[in-house]
Scaffold this motif. Structure first.
Motif, PDB file in Angstrom:
ATOM      1  N   LEU A 158      -2.080  -1.049 -10.440  1.00 19.80           N
ATOM      2  CA  LEU A 158      -1.155   0.084 -10.474  1.00 19.80           C
ATOM      3  C   LEU A 158       0.272  -0.377 -10.180  1.00 19.80           C
ATOM      4  CD1 LEU A 158      -0.426   3.070 -10.631  1.00 19.80           C
ATOM      5  CD2 LEU A 158      -1.132   3.301  -8.227  1.00 19.80           C
ATOM      6  N   ILE A 159       0.439  -1.252  -9.188  1.00 21.15           N
ATOM      7  CA  ILE A 159       1.766  -1.800  -8.884  1.00 21.15           C
ATOM      8  C   ILE A 159       2.330  -2.503 -10.115  1.00 21.15           C
ATOM      9  CG2 ILE A 159       2.984  -3.572  -7.552  1.00 21.15           C
ATOM     10  CD1 ILE A 159       1.134  -2.862  -5.194  1.00 21.15           C
ATOM     11  N   ARG A 160       1.476  -3.269 -10.792  1.00 23.68           N
ATOM     12  CA  ARG A 160       1.916  -3.974 -12.000  1.00 23.68           C
ATOM     13  C   ARG A 160       2.354  -2.992 -13.074  1.00 23.68           C
ATOM     14  NH1 ARG A 160      -2.557  -7.226 -13.040  1.00 23.68           N
ATOM     15  NH2 ARG A 160      -1.673  -8.574 -11.420  1.00 23.68           N
ATOM     16  N   PHE A 161       1.595  -1.922 -13.244  1.00 25.57           N
ATOM     17  CA  PHE A 161       1.921  -0.901 -14.243  1.00 25.57           C
ATOM     18  C   PHE A 161       3.252  -0.227 -13.904  1.00 25.57           C
ATOM     19  CE2 PHE A 161       1.922   3.660 -15.180  1.00 25.57           C
ATOM     20  CZ  PHE A 161       1.856   3.641 -16.562  1.00 25.57           C
ATOM     21  N   LEU A 162       3.431   0.155 -12.665  1.00 22.46           N
ATOM     22  CA  LEU A 162       4.671   0.835 -12.252  1.00 22.46           C
ATOM     23  C   LEU A 162       5.890  -0.038 -12.522  1.00 22.46           C
ATOM     24  CD1 LEU A 162       3.440   2.242  -8.811  1.00 22.46           C
ATOM     25  CD2 LEU A 162       3.891   3.586 -10.884  1.00 22.46           C
ATOM     26  N   ALA A 163       5.795  -1.309 -12.155  1.00 28.52           N
ATOM     27  CA  ALA A 163       6.926  -2.211 -12.356  1.00 28.52           C
ATOM     28  C   ALA A 163       7.184  -2.445 -13.836  1.00 28.52           C
ATOM     29  CB  ALA A 163       6.664  -3.534 -11.638  1.00 28.52           C
ATOM     30  N   ARG A 164       6.115  -2.651 -14.599  1.00 28.83           N
ATOM     31  CA  ARG A 164       6.265  -2.954 -16.025  1.00 28.83           C
ATOM     32  C   ARG A 164       6.858  -1.783 -16.789  1.00 28.83           C
ATOM     33  NH1 ARG A 164       1.142  -3.729 -17.323  1.00 28.83           N
ATOM     34  NH2 ARG A 164       0.892  -1.688 -18.308  1.00 28.83           N
ATOM     35  N   GLU A 165       6.457  -0.574 -16.435  1.00 28.10           N
ATOM     36  CA  GLU A 165       6.895   0.613 -17.170  1.00 28.10           C
ATOM     37  C   GLU A 165       8.176   1.235 -16.607  1.00 28.10           C
ATOM     38  OE1 GLU A 165       5.470   1.447 -19.999  1.00 28.10           O
ATOM     39  OE2 GLU A 165       4.103  -0.257 -19.712  1.00 28.10           O
ATOM     40  N   GLY A 166       8.724   0.641 -15.563  1.00 26.50           N
ATOM     41  CA  GLY A 166       9.986   1.144 -15.020  1.00 26.50           C
ATOM     42  C   GLY A 166       9.841   2.388 -14.164  1.00 26.50           C
ATOM     43  N   LEU A 209       0.829  -1.207   0.000  1.00 30.28           N
ATOM     44  CA  LEU A 209       0.000   0.000   0.000  1.00 30.28           C
ATOM     45  C   LEU A 209       0.866   1.262   0.000  1.00 30.28           C
ATOM     46  CD1 LEU A 209      -2.977   0.838   0.057  1.00 30.28           C
ATOM     47  CD2 LEU A 209      -2.836   0.879   2.561  1.00 30.28           C
ATOM     48  N   THR A 210       2.036   1.200   0.635  1.00 30.88           N
ATOM     49  CA  THR A 210       2.960   2.339   0.629  1.00 30.88           C
ATOM     50  C   THR A 210       3.365   2.695  -0.795  1.00 30.88           C
ATOM     51  OG1 THR A 210       3.834   1.622   2.769  1.00 30.88           O
ATOM     52  CG2 THR A 210       5.163   3.195   1.520  1.00 30.88           C
ATOM     53  N   VAL A 211       3.643   1.680  -1.602  1.00 32.03           N
ATOM     54  CA  VAL A 211       4.031   1.893  -3.000  1.00 32.03           C
ATOM     55  C   VAL A 211       2.909   2.602  -3.748  1.00 32.03           C
ATOM     56  CG1 VAL A 211       4.638   0.740  -5.164  1.00 32.03           C
ATOM     57  CG2 VAL A 211       5.556  -0.116  -2.984  1.00 32.03           C
ATOM     58  N   VAL A 212       1.691   2.129  -3.560  1.00 28.31           N
ATOM     59  CA  VAL A 212       0.528   2.709  -4.237  1.00 28.31           C
ATOM     60  C   VAL A 212       0.348   4.178  -3.849  1.00 28.31           C
ATOM     61  CG1 VAL A 212      -1.985   2.637  -4.355  1.00 28.31           C
ATOM     62  CG2 VAL A 212      -0.670   0.512  -4.495  1.00 28.31           C
ATOM     63  N   ASN A 213       0.405   4.455  -2.566  1.00 25.86           N
ATOM     64  CA  ASN A 213       0.160   5.820  -2.104  1.00 25.86           C
ATOM     65  C   ASN A 213       1.299   6.765  -2.482  1.00 25.86           C
ATOM     66  OD1 ASN A 213      -2.368   5.310  -1.012  1.00 25.86           O
ATOM     67  ND2 ASN A 213      -1.527   4.669   0.958  1.00 25.86           N
ATOM     68  N   ALA A 214       2.519   6.261  -2.547  1.00 25.12           N
ATOM     69  CA  ALA A 214       3.628   7.094  -3.015  1.00 25.12           C
ATOM     70  C   ALA A 214       3.435   7.481  -4.471  1.00 25.12           C
ATOM     71  CB  ALA A 214       4.954   6.348  -2.835  1.00 25.12           C
ATOM     72  N   ALA A 215       2.887   6.560  -5.254  1.00 21.97           N
ATOM     73  CA  ALA A 215       2.659   6.842  -6.671  1.00 21.97           C
ATOM     74  C   ALA A 215       1.511   7.826  -6.878  1.00 21.97           C
ATOM     75  CB  ALA A 215       2.359   5.540  -7.414  1.00 21.97           C
ATOM     76  N   ARG A 216       0.513   7.796  -5.994  1.00 22.02           N
ATOM     77  CA  ARG A 216      -0.689   8.613  -6.192  1.00 22.02           C
ATOM     78  C   ARG A 216      -0.620   9.967  -5.481  1.00 22.02           C
ATOM     79  NH1 ARG A 216      -4.561   3.702  -5.767  1.00 22.02           N
ATOM     80  NH2 ARG A 216      -4.899   3.192  -7.963  1.00 22.02           N
ATOM     81  N   SER A 272       4.352  -6.311  -4.819  1.00 24.22           N
ATOM     82  CA  SER A 272       5.473  -5.513  -5.330  1.00 24.22           C
ATOM     83  C   SER A 272       6.643  -6.404  -5.747  1.00 24.22           C
ATOM     84  CB  SER A 272       5.934  -4.510  -4.270  1.00 24.22           C
ATOM     85  OG  SER A 272       4.932  -3.561  -4.006  1.00 24.22           O
ATOM     86  N   ILE A 273       6.993  -7.356  -4.894  1.00 17.00           N
ATOM     87  CA  ILE A 273       8.104  -8.251  -5.238  1.00 17.00           C
ATOM     88  C   ILE A 273       7.743  -9.100  -6.444  1.00 17.00           C
ATOM     89  CG2 ILE A 273       9.429 -10.255  -4.450  1.00 17.00           C
ATOM     90  CD1 ILE A 273       9.574  -8.986  -1.703  1.00 17.00           C
ATOM     91  N   GLY A 274       6.515  -9.581  -6.472  1.00 16.36           N
ATOM     92  CA  GLY A 274       6.095 -10.395  -7.612  1.00 16.36           C
ATOM     93  C   GLY A 274       6.186  -9.645  -8.929  1.00 16.36           C
TER      94      GLY A 274
END
Length: 236
Positions: free
Chosen positions: A44-52, A20-27, A225-227
């Protein structure tokens, strides 16, 4: 805490954040915040990881205590040196504090492979290792290593008894197999970078075992996130 090799271990000391920390940092740039992780957040986590878009993953931190042979520690250390370049921040988000025999004289411990754990040279590479050697050859080298360690310990202890300072007496200790202890604090992104490289089949066998322990301790805390960070080639 997980045991690794014959006397080593990895212990999760502390961690900060969650998926959830990752999500809120992005938003945060949209002044939005999630209270509970939803399917939309996982996407959103998947998108962030995929797009770098990796900066949100650097708001999550993990801290480990590690006890490993010096040869493993010195391979590991380069991830601290390289993390500032990898993360693009200019400053490393990794911290490393290691025990020093300048200050302590605790009984040294050494990694000694058993007779069946010695490996031969690889067939098609200048580095790494191949298949296990015959037991008799392995036993020969286990015995030789034990004798070498015992002689180094004898000289080390004799130097201390003569009043030689610890920081010089340690010169007599066989180094590469000697266990050292350190704290490693790292961002989740840097941890996953370490895992990607040190879980590979061609990584040194000993550090692979430590990487497996890091993954086992970390994955339950940040499963999504790790996945996604470790998903090969941005697969959907």
């Amino acid at each position: 805490m997980l045991t690794v090799l014959d006397q080593g271990y990895v212990r999760l000391v502390n961690h900060m954040g969650s998926d959830l920390t990752v999500v809120n940092a992005a938003r945060v740039s949209y002044a939005k915040e999630s209270k509970e992780l939803s399917e939309r957040d996982i996407k959103l986590i998947r998108f962030l990881a995929r797009e770098g878009h990796t900066s949100p993953f650097r708001h999550v931190m993990l801290q480990f205590e590690i006890y490993a042979p010096l040869m493993v520690a010195r391979q590991w250390w380069k991830y601290v040196i390289g993390s500032s370049h990898m993360e693009g921040t200019g400053d490393s988000l990794d911290a490393w504090n290691e025990s020093s025999r300048r200050y302590i004289t605790e009984e040294p411990a050494f990694y000694v492979p058993g007779a069946g754990q010695w490996r031969g040279k690889p067939e098609n590479s200048k580095q790494g290792s191949g298949d296990a050697l015959e037991w008799e050859i392995g036993q020969k080298h286990t015995d030789e290593l034990m004798r070498y360690i015992e002689e180094g310990l004898r000289k080390y202890e004799a130097a201390l008894a003569d009043g030689v300072c610890a920081e010089q007496a340690r010169l007599f200790l066989p180094s590469y197999g000697m266990y050292v202890r350190w704290y490693w604090t790292s961002s989740l992104q840097a941890v996953c970078h370490f895992l990607d490289q040190r879980l590979e089949h061609d990584a040194q066998r000993e550090i692979q075992e430590y990487a497996k322990a890091i993954l086992e301790l970390s994955e339950p805390l940040f499963p999504h996130s790790i996945g996604e960070l470790r998903r090969p080639n941005g697969e959907a």
